[in-house]
Enzyme design. Structure first.
Site, mmCIF file in Angstrom:
data_model
loop_
_atom_site.group_PDB
_atom_site.id
_atom_site.type_symbol
_atom_site.label_atom_id
_atom_site.label_comp_id
_atom_site.label_asym_id
_atom_site.label_seq_id
_atom_site.Cartn_x
_atom_site.Cartn_y
_atom_site.Cartn_z
ATOM 1 N N ASP A 244 0.692 -1.745 -0.026
ATOM 2 C CA ASP A 244 0.064 -0.309 0.078
ATOM 3 C C ASP A 244 0.358 1.085 0.322
ATOM 4 O O ASP A 244 0.768 2.274 -0.637
ATOM 5 C CB ASP A 244 -1.000 0.003 1.213
ATOM 6 C CG ASP A 244 -1.797 1.016 1.176
ATOM 7 O OD1 ASP A 244 -2.438 1.485 0.193
ATOM 8 O OD2 ASP A 244 -2.671 1.112 2.288
ATOM 9 N N ASP A 248 2.027 3.854 -3.706
ATOM 10 C CA ASP A 248 1.451 5.110 -4.022
ATOM 11 C C ASP A 248 3.234 5.969 -3.703
ATOM 12 O O ASP A 248 3.102 6.927 -4.503
ATOM 13 C CB ASP A 248 0.881 5.711 -2.521
ATOM 14 C CG ASP A 248 -1.014 6.101 -2.380
ATOM 15 O OD1 ASP A 248 -1.282 4.826 -3.299
ATOM 16 O OD2 ASP A 248 -1.023 6.255 -2.031
#
Ligand code: NAD
Length: 499
Positions: A244, A248
């Site tokens: 995660d 990003d």
């Protein structure tokens, strides 16, 4: 319907059924943009429009995903979705996470590559990587408890099967795209049994792909290396929370969220979405950059076997970016240009439609991803026989106890309460041994773990475990008990710091 069937149907000129979830905030605007472009590229799709997200929560459905939406996905097996808002303070789970879990889309794939016309600090270095993130397990299982009014605990779940599925997916992706290297990123040095299992499965599977270089790096070093020299990475496979964060980070390397596409792949189901959220402040203003969702729909077209249309849409996006004839606000800001007169979402989409059929002049780092449909299905390494052959034995019990007593007093008392084959081996607090004291000063948080192990040469019985809990319960509040087992002679539990 499986993908082959949908290809056949497409081949006969019949529409391919796809569930479309417009979503919240800017979702409907970017989803409509992608639908327009797909139609203009000549792909016949029978869209089944479905709801999920904020409005559904507000109506009192705590999953955020109504039954009609689930039914649609059950039948189409392919979803194009806009971002879904997770209302804060309703106590609900994220509808995004719910969708990924309901359909077991275990591999979250996020490409990050240099795009023409989108200058970054790394322009010209040839950044072209894919983060493959495990999408179901880890701390995202969301199993959390307040053990005391003051102590919260979340369980990190990593399974061999879950790890194998996503690692296999990553190697297969590398193979079909002709990529040279797969990097496994974990924190196995600290979390030896959870992150360690992921690393071990990676090392077990790597020899099946001799043509691909397999390396393991610690996740914090991957973050560091991604910022210093991102072009060294090819495919990065990792657990859910690590993935995660670094996916990003990877989006940030190549122009930001406006350009970051993703696919969530399961066995026979796939969900395509932009990485970004609902950007509520831009909702309905026709200013958002739709590239992320358009590139996600390119991934979808490849999944549907529509390679030619996928290439045409991707080329049209690249031509549009390369020529800079329609620059949305986010990119105008990055270019230090005229934000006020930037292209609208509709204006950008018009240009992409107009550019269908054209090829970009500057060759992008990776001209196109290879057709997704050649993917091989995963196989499981722990068959029934191997599983059954693993020798296991019960060696003790960990008991979590809420207590206000002084540590030594508590330890002495628990030692007296032990019995049968069990003895108190130690007490720890937040992972550090505090009894018998090894002279460390540890903050008192009114929560301890008593580790009860078998006396040498003895095996505890079920009665020993239950009897011990019963005796502890007469004097203390125990909050959790965990069996201590060994598997093929290896302890299935970690030691405390100082144990
Ligand atoms: P966000 O991604 O919506 O916005 C972050 C920043 O990036 C904002 O400044 C936004 O305006 C900008 N931005 C995002 N997409 C852009 C685009 N296409 N073009 C130009 N600028 C863009 O993140 P957030 O504000 O943290 O979250 C808003 C809501 O979205 C929350 O409810 C969150 O839970 C949800 N969310 C959903 C998903 C999903 O559906 N997969 C993902 C992330 C967040």
């Amino acid at each position: 319907m499986d993908r082959e069937t949908s290809n056949d149907v497409a081949g006969q000129g019949r529409a391919i059924p796809v569930t479309v979830i417009p979503g919240d905030g800017v979702g409907p605007e970017i989803v409509r943009a992608a639908q327009r472009i797909i139609a203009a590229a000549g792909v016949p799709i029978a869209w089944q429009e479905a709801e999920a997200g904020a409005e559904v929560f507000r109506r009192g459905d705590s999953s955020g995903v109504p039954a009609a939406t689930r039914d649609s996905i059950e039948s189409t097996r392919v979803v194009l979705k806009g971002p879904l808002e997770t209302p804060v303070g309703f106590g609900e789970k994220s509808a995004n996470v719910t969708l990924r879990k309901l359909f077991e889309t275990y591999a979250n794939v996020r490409p990050a590559r240099e795009l023409p016309g989108v200058p970054t600090r790394y322009s010209g270095e040839g950044v072209d990587l894919v983060v493959v993130r495990e999408n179901i397990e880890d701390l995202y299982a969301g199993i959390e408890h307040l053990e005391t009014p003051d102590v919260a605990q979340g369980l990190k779940i990593i399974t061999r099967k879950g790890s194998e599925k996503v690692i296999r997916y990553a190697f297969e992706l590398a193979r079909r795209e002709g990529r040279a290297k797969v990097t496994c990123a974990t924190k196995a040095n600290i979390m030896k049994l959870t992150e360690g299992l992921f690393k071990r499965v990676f090392e077990e599977m790597a020899p099946e792909y001799p043509e691909i270089q397999a390396e393991h790096l610690i996740i914090d070093n991957v973050a560091h290396q991604l910022v210093k020299n991102p072009a060294q990475f090819d495919v990065v496979v990792t657990t859910n929370l690590n993935g995660d964060i670094i996916s990003d980070l990877a989006s940030g390397l190549v122009g930001g969220l406006g350009f970051a596409s993703s696919g969530n792949y399961g066995d026979g189901v796939a969900i395509f979405e932009a990485v970004h959220g609902s950007a509520p402040k831009y909702a309905g203003k026709d200013v958002i950059n739709p590239t992320a969702l358009i590139l996600s729909s390119v991934m979808m077209l490849r999944y549907l076997g529509q390679s030619a249309a996928a290439a045409a849409v991707e080329d049209a996006v690249l031509v549009t970016l390369e020529e800079g004839s329609a620059v949305t606000q986010d990119l105008a800001r990055q270019l230090g240009g005229d934000v006020e007169h930037a292209a609208s979402t509709t204006g950008f989409t018009d240009r992409v439609v107009a550019n269908l059929g054209r090829r970009p002049r500057t060759v992008p780092v990776r001209a196109r991803l290879i057709d997704e449909t050649v993917e091989r299905r995963p196989a499981w390494s722990y068959g029934t026989d191997r599983y059954a052959s693993i020798a296991r034995s019960l060696v003790g019990l960990d008991v979590m106890i809420e207590s206000d007593m002084a540590v030594d007093e508590l330890g002495d008392e628990l030692a007296r309460l032990a019995g049968g084959a069990l003895r108190l081996a130690m007490l720890e607090s937040r992972g550090t041994k505090v009894y018998p004291s090894i002279g460390l000063s540890v903050d008192h948080v009114r929560w301890y773990r008593g580790r009860f192990l078998a006396h040498d040469g003895r095996t505890p019985s079920e009665e020993d475990l239950v009897g011990l809990l019963g005796r502890i319960a007469t004097r203390h509040r125990w909050t959790e008990a965990l069996r201590l087992q060994s598997f093929d002679g290896e302890p299935g539990f970690t030691r405390a710091q100082g144990e």
